[in-house]
Design a protein around this motif. Structure first.
Motif, PDB file in Angstrom:
ATOM      1  N   MET A 100       0.819  -1.214   0.000  1.00  0.00           N
ATOM      2  CA  MET A 100       0.000   0.000   0.000  1.00  0.00           C
ATOM      3  C   MET A 100       0.854   1.266   0.000  1.00  0.00           C
ATOM      4  O   MET A 100       0.486   2.277  -0.602  1.00  0.00           O
ATOM      5  CB  MET A 100      -0.924   0.014   1.225  1.00  0.00           C
ATOM      6  CG  MET A 100      -1.984  -1.045   1.228  1.00  0.00           C
ATOM      7  SD  MET A 100      -2.942  -0.971   2.764  1.00  0.00           S
ATOM      8  CE  MET A 100      -3.915  -2.461   2.619  1.00  0.00           C
ATOM      9  N   GLN A 105       2.686   1.813  -5.826  1.00  0.00           N
ATOM     10  CA  GLN A 105       1.462   2.568  -5.582  1.00  0.00           C
ATOM     11  C   GLN A 105       1.674   4.073  -5.752  1.00  0.00           C
ATOM     12  O   GLN A 105       0.872   4.761  -6.379  1.00  0.00           O
ATOM     13  CB  GLN A 105       0.915   2.269  -4.189  1.00  0.00           C
ATOM     14  CG  GLN A 105      -0.011   1.090  -4.129  1.00  0.00           C
ATOM     15  CD  GLN A 105      -1.219   1.210  -5.028  1.00  0.00           C
ATOM     16  OE1 GLN A 105      -2.064   2.092  -4.861  1.00  0.00           O
ATOM     17  NE2 GLN A 105      -1.344   0.315  -5.997  1.00  0.00           N
ATOM     18  N   ARG A 135      -2.275   4.438   1.023  1.00  0.00           N
ATOM     19  CA  ARG A 135      -1.794   4.655  -0.343  1.00  0.00           C
ATOM     20  C   ARG A 135      -1.559   6.141  -0.586  1.00  0.00           C
ATOM     21  O   ARG A 135      -0.615   6.533  -1.284  1.00  0.00           O
ATOM     22  CB  ARG A 135      -2.809   4.088  -1.339  1.00  0.00           C
ATOM     23  CG  ARG A 135      -2.940   2.573  -1.225  1.00  0.00           C
ATOM     24  CD  ARG A 135      -4.253   2.064  -1.781  1.00  0.00           C
ATOM     25  NE  ARG A 135      -4.329   2.234  -3.228  1.00  0.00           N
ATOM     26  CZ  ARG A 135      -5.447   2.025  -3.913  1.00  0.00           C
ATOM     27  NH1 ARG A 135      -6.557   1.660  -3.284  1.00  0.00           N
ATOM     28  NH2 ARG A 135      -5.444   2.182  -5.213  1.00  0.00           N
TER      29      ARG A 135
END
Length: 256
Positions: A100, A105, A135
């Motif tokens: 994440m 990401q 994120r």
């Protein structure tokens, strides 16, 4: 005849503002995992097309581009983009945490932000709920220049890592308006309101921009719930109107 033409015009205008448009964006930066070359996004044009909110759903990050609950009340008012991640997060969530906040990401989100910045020529906001929050924080942490690409951030019902671990890492000194929204009765173990409260206190020290904490208590549910899924206080069920209005108000008041 005149009334009919006006009706047709308004119908076409409403229909065009609500129409979904899928865009597959190349993840072509050095940090991108080339196993997943494209990111699917779904764009909903708003009446106010000078502001675009890019939204990261919670859970496994795969949404088919469909707004849930309170996002439906934002759709049509400003531009809304739903990001459909090409791979799933968790469970188990502890193992998904590095993904994440990893380079893929942050690079992937950067390409999405750049795409819609160019496409809409509008002010870009980045928001997310639950597992969408780390994120966003990874996006801001991994490259200090990323904050220059957006006008602000929305953190909703945040999953702040195993035992609130996100609070133990130093935050990049941001200069962005940031709204944290969390229902007072959300008891989801991985994103308890106490974690969002810690996030708020942390950002008050680190963030140079305006930081607000919105924690509604209204409910259409009889009891508090520990569910972390799509239903319950975690997803603002019963207070969708209240939270959507708070998000829109904060965005409009803090977009320069």
């Amino acid at each position: 005849m005149k009334k009919i033409l006006i009706f047709i015009f308004l119908f076409v205008l409403y229909s065009s503002s609500s129409k979904a448009e899928s865009n597959y964006i190349d993840c072509n930066l050095s940090g991108c995992n080339q196993k997943y070359k494209k990111t699917r996004t779904v764009f909903y044009k708003g009446k106010n097309d000078k502001i675009t909110l890019i939204w990261l759903q919670g859970g496994d990050g795969q949404t088919q581009g469909t707004p849930r609950t309170f996002e439906n009340k934002i759709k049509g008012k400003i531009n809304l983009v739903i990001v459909d991640n090409p791979y799933k997060f968790g469970p188990p969530w502890k193992q998904s945490w590095p993904k994440m906040q990893g380079k893929d990401q942050s690079s992937r989100l950067k390409t999405v932000v750049q795409f819609y910045k160019s496409k809409t020529n509008s002010k870009i906001w980045l928001g997310g709920i639950s597992s969408g929050c780390p994120r966003i924080s990874g996006f801001l942490r991994n490259d200090k220049e990323n904050q220059n690409l957006i006008s602000g951030a929305i953190f909703a019902s945040c999953f702040t890592g195993p035992n609130g671990s996100d609070m133990k890492k130093p935050y990049v000194d941001n200069d962005l308006p940031i709204l944290i929204a969390h229902h007072q009765k959300d008891l989801c173990p991985t994103s308890h309101i106490r974690h969002s409260s810690s996030l708020y206190k942390n950002l008050l020290k680190k963030n140079k921009g305006k930081t607000e904490f919105f924690n509604p208590n209204s409910t259409g549910l009889k009891n508090s719930t520990t569910t972390c899924g799509g239903n319950g206080h975690h997803n603002f069920q019963g207070s969708e109107k209240e939270v959507s209005e708070a998000i829109l108000k904060f965005i409009k008041e803090n977009t320069k």
